[in-house]
Design a protein around this motif. Structure first.
Motif, mmCIF file in Angstrom:
data_model
loop_
_atom_site.group_PDB
_atom_site.id
_atom_site.type_symbol
_atom_site.label_atom_id
_atom_site.label_comp_id
_atom_site.label_asym_id
_atom_site.label_seq_id
_atom_site.Cartn_x
_atom_site.Cartn_y
_atom_site.Cartn_z
ATOM 1 N N GLY A 71 35.913 81.690 -45.536
ATOM 2 C CA GLY A 71 34.978 80.682 -45.080
ATOM 3 C C GLY A 71 34.788 80.707 -43.582
ATOM 4 O O GLY A 71 35.708 81.057 -42.834
ATOM 5 N N VAL A 73 33.313 78.007 -40.671
ATOM 6 C CA VAL A 73 32.906 76.617 -40.487
ATOM 7 C C VAL A 73 32.533 76.405 -39.026
ATOM 8 O O VAL A 73 33.369 76.570 -38.132
ATOM 9 C CB VAL A 73 34.033 75.643 -40.886
ATOM 10 C CG1 VAL A 73 33.521 74.200 -40.818
ATOM 11 C CG2 VAL A 73 34.573 75.961 -42.276
ATOM 12 N N ARG A 77 29.272 72.804 -40.856
ATOM 13 C CA ARG A 77 28.578 73.595 -41.870
ATOM 14 C C ARG A 77 29.502 74.714 -42.352
ATOM 15 O O ARG A 77 30.125 75.390 -41.535
ATOM 16 C CB ARG A 77 27.292 74.200 -41.322
ATOM 17 C CG ARG A 77 26.245 73.189 -40.885
ATOM 18 C CD ARG A 77 24.953 73.905 -40.501
ATOM 19 N NE ARG A 77 23.965 72.977 -39.985
ATOM 20 C CZ ARG A 77 23.813 72.678 -38.695
ATOM 21 N NH1 ARG A 77 24.598 73.259 -37.813
ATOM 22 N NH2 ARG A 77 22.892 71.829 -38.305
ATOM 23 N N VAL A 78 29.535 74.900 -43.653
ATOM 24 C CA VAL A 78 30.425 75.892 -44.244
ATOM 25 C C VAL A 78 29.604 77.015 -44.863
ATOM 26 O O VAL A 78 28.742 76.771 -45.718
ATOM 27 C CB VAL A 78 31.324 75.275 -45.338
ATOM 28 C CG1 VAL A 78 32.247 76.335 -45.938
ATOM 29 C CG2 VAL A 78 32.133 74.108 -44.781
ATOM 30 N N PHE A 99 36.750 73.200 -50.298
ATOM 31 C CA PHE A 99 35.862 72.548 -49.353
ATOM 32 C C PHE A 99 35.204 71.323 -49.980
ATOM 33 O O PHE A 99 35.159 70.245 -49.374
ATOM 34 C CB PHE A 99 34.792 73.526 -48.862
ATOM 35 C CG PHE A 99 35.260 74.476 -47.807
ATOM 36 C CD1 PHE A 99 35.675 74.018 -46.571
ATOM 37 C CD2 PHE A 99 35.283 75.849 -48.050
ATOM 38 C CE1 PHE A 99 36.106 74.894 -45.576
ATOM 39 C CE2 PHE A 99 35.717 76.729 -47.065
ATOM 40 C CZ PHE A 99 36.133 76.255 -45.834
ATOM 41 N N PHE A 104 33.607 68.235 -47.661
ATOM 42 C CA PHE A 104 32.564 69.007 -46.994
ATOM 43 C C PHE A 104 31.316 69.007 -47.876
ATOM 44 O O PHE A 104 31.353 69.441 -49.022
ATOM 45 C CB PHE A 104 33.033 70.430 -46.742
ATOM 46 C CG PHE A 104 34.113 70.539 -45.694
ATOM 47 C CD1 PHE A 104 33.791 70.806 -44.374
ATOM 48 C CD2 PHE A 104 35.447 70.340 -46.028
ATOM 49 C CE1 PHE A 104 34.776 70.893 -43.407
ATOM 50 C CE2 PHE A 104 36.444 70.425 -45.065
ATOM 51 C CZ PHE A 104 36.111 70.696 -43.753
ATOM 52 N N VAL A 107 27.966 72.988 -47.839
ATOM 53 C CA VAL A 107 28.662 74.216 -48.209
ATOM 54 C C VAL A 107 27.659 75.169 -48.859
ATOM 55 O O VAL A 107 27.020 74.814 -49.848
ATOM 56 C CB VAL A 107 29.821 73.951 -49.184
ATOM 57 C CG1 VAL A 107 30.533 75.252 -49.562
ATOM 58 C CG2 VAL A 107 30.811 72.957 -48.586
ATOM 59 N N ILE A 268 38.664 75.168 -38.876
ATOM 60 C CA ILE A 268 37.630 74.191 -39.224
ATOM 61 C C ILE A 268 37.077 73.633 -37.931
ATOM 62 O O ILE A 268 37.801 73.050 -37.128
ATOM 63 C CB ILE A 268 38.213 73.044 -40.078
ATOM 64 C CG1 ILE A 268 38.877 73.593 -41.341
ATOM 65 C CG2 ILE A 268 37.124 72.032 -40.407
ATOM 66 C CD1 ILE A 268 37.942 74.261 -42.301
ATOM 67 N N LYS A 270 34.327 70.997 -36.659
ATOM 68 C CA LYS A 270 33.424 69.938 -37.116
ATOM 69 C C LYS A 270 32.510 69.480 -36.001
ATOM 70 O O LYS A 270 32.814 69.654 -34.828
ATOM 71 C CB LYS A 270 34.240 68.751 -37.630
ATOM 72 C CG LYS A 270 35.019 69.086 -38.917
ATOM 73 C CD LYS A 270 35.720 67.865 -39.475
ATOM 74 C CE LYS A 270 36.423 68.179 -40.779
ATOM 75 N NZ LYS A 270 37.135 67.039 -41.359
#
Length: 270
Positions: A71, A73, A77-78, A99, A104, A107, A268, A270
């Motif tokens: 992943g 991030v 947004r993933v 997620f 989240f 994704v 991660i 954010k």
């Protein structure tokens, strides 16, 4: 600033197949030692004040410990992963579920093959994107569209450094006061990509062959501390000279599968 990491314990760690030049199923692997090394890496992050969450490992997926590949991030947004090899393909769905279960909402699973932070490195303003062995170059445009950030394509040319995160890491992200700073191993990249890196990061830390071979570029920096393999002594001296604090970890068992500190660590943002 405290960082937020996602990791996956190597409870099912093994080298049962070879999908990169570092893997040799004939070489014995010590799963208990791998778990001790992983635990020390996780605990190092926590001692430094960072948050670490864990994804439950799944039987039959021995490489799931390398969470960085599942992943990317950026700003919440993933972008999920789509693996190049069938041996790891199922990992992507387990991380997608994680997620969603952890709140989240944005994704997206990719159409093109991308191995996430294995080939994507966020610099604070640009997403550096590797290709040549795993991630499809078309995934770079897809990442730009989904994550909404500028993407710079870089071509890897040495099969030992099959992911971007084996040849480059971000020491500090760009902010309003200073540009991003990176470290990388030039010989892992095509001549054109080397020129791009020199243009974008003229003050980069350049690693030598010995530090690349011990996965010294598979490091994790929080902007002050740099977590890297115990063998990467010359690289440690170079980053210390720039004002960073090297923190050594032993990843020798995990390296048998072609992984190091960064491979085990998804960030991660954010």
């Amino acid at each position: 600033m405290p960082r937020h990491y996602v990791m996956c314990p190597p409870r099912h760690f093994a080298v049962d197949y070879a999908i990169n030049p570092w893997m040799d199923p004939t070489v014995p692997v010590d799963p208990e030692r791998a778990m001790r090394q992983w635990t020390e890496l996780r605990d190092t992050y926590r001692r430094l004040g960072h948050q670490v969450e864990e994804v439950e490992p799944q039987p039959g997926l021995p490489d799931m410990v390398f969470a960085a590949n599942s992943g990317t991030v950026v700003e919440g947004r993933v972008l999920g992963a789509k693996f190049a090899t069938r041996e790891r393909a199922a990992e992507a769905e387990h991380f997608r579920r994680w997620f969603l279960e952890h709140g989240f909402q944005d994704v997206t699973m990719p159409q093109e093959t991308n191995e996430a932070e294995g080939d994507f490195a966020w610099t604070g303003r640009l997403l550096l994107a590797g290709t040549g062995f795993r991630t499809d170059p078309r995934a770079h445009a897809e990442a730009q569209e989904i994550l909404g950030v500028p993407v710079i394509s870089l071509r890897l040319v040495d099969p030992r450094y099959y992911h971007l995160d084996t040849a480059l890491f971000v020491l500090s992200e760009a902010d309003d006061e200073q540009p991003a700073q990176i470290a990388y191993y030039p010989d892992a990249f095509s001549p054109g990509s080397q020129r791009v890196l020199r243009r974008l990061f003229p003050d980069a830390v350049l690693a030598d062959a010995a530090d690349a071979e011990c996965f010294g570029l598979n490091a994790v920096s929080d902007g002050r501390h740099v977590i890297l393999p115990v063998e990467a002594t010359a690289l440690a001296e170079k980053v210390a000279a720039r004002g960073y604090e090297p923190v050594f970890v032993d990843i020798s068992e995990l390296r048998k599968a072609g992984g190091g500190p960064k491979c085990c660590t998804m960030e991660i943002r954010k």
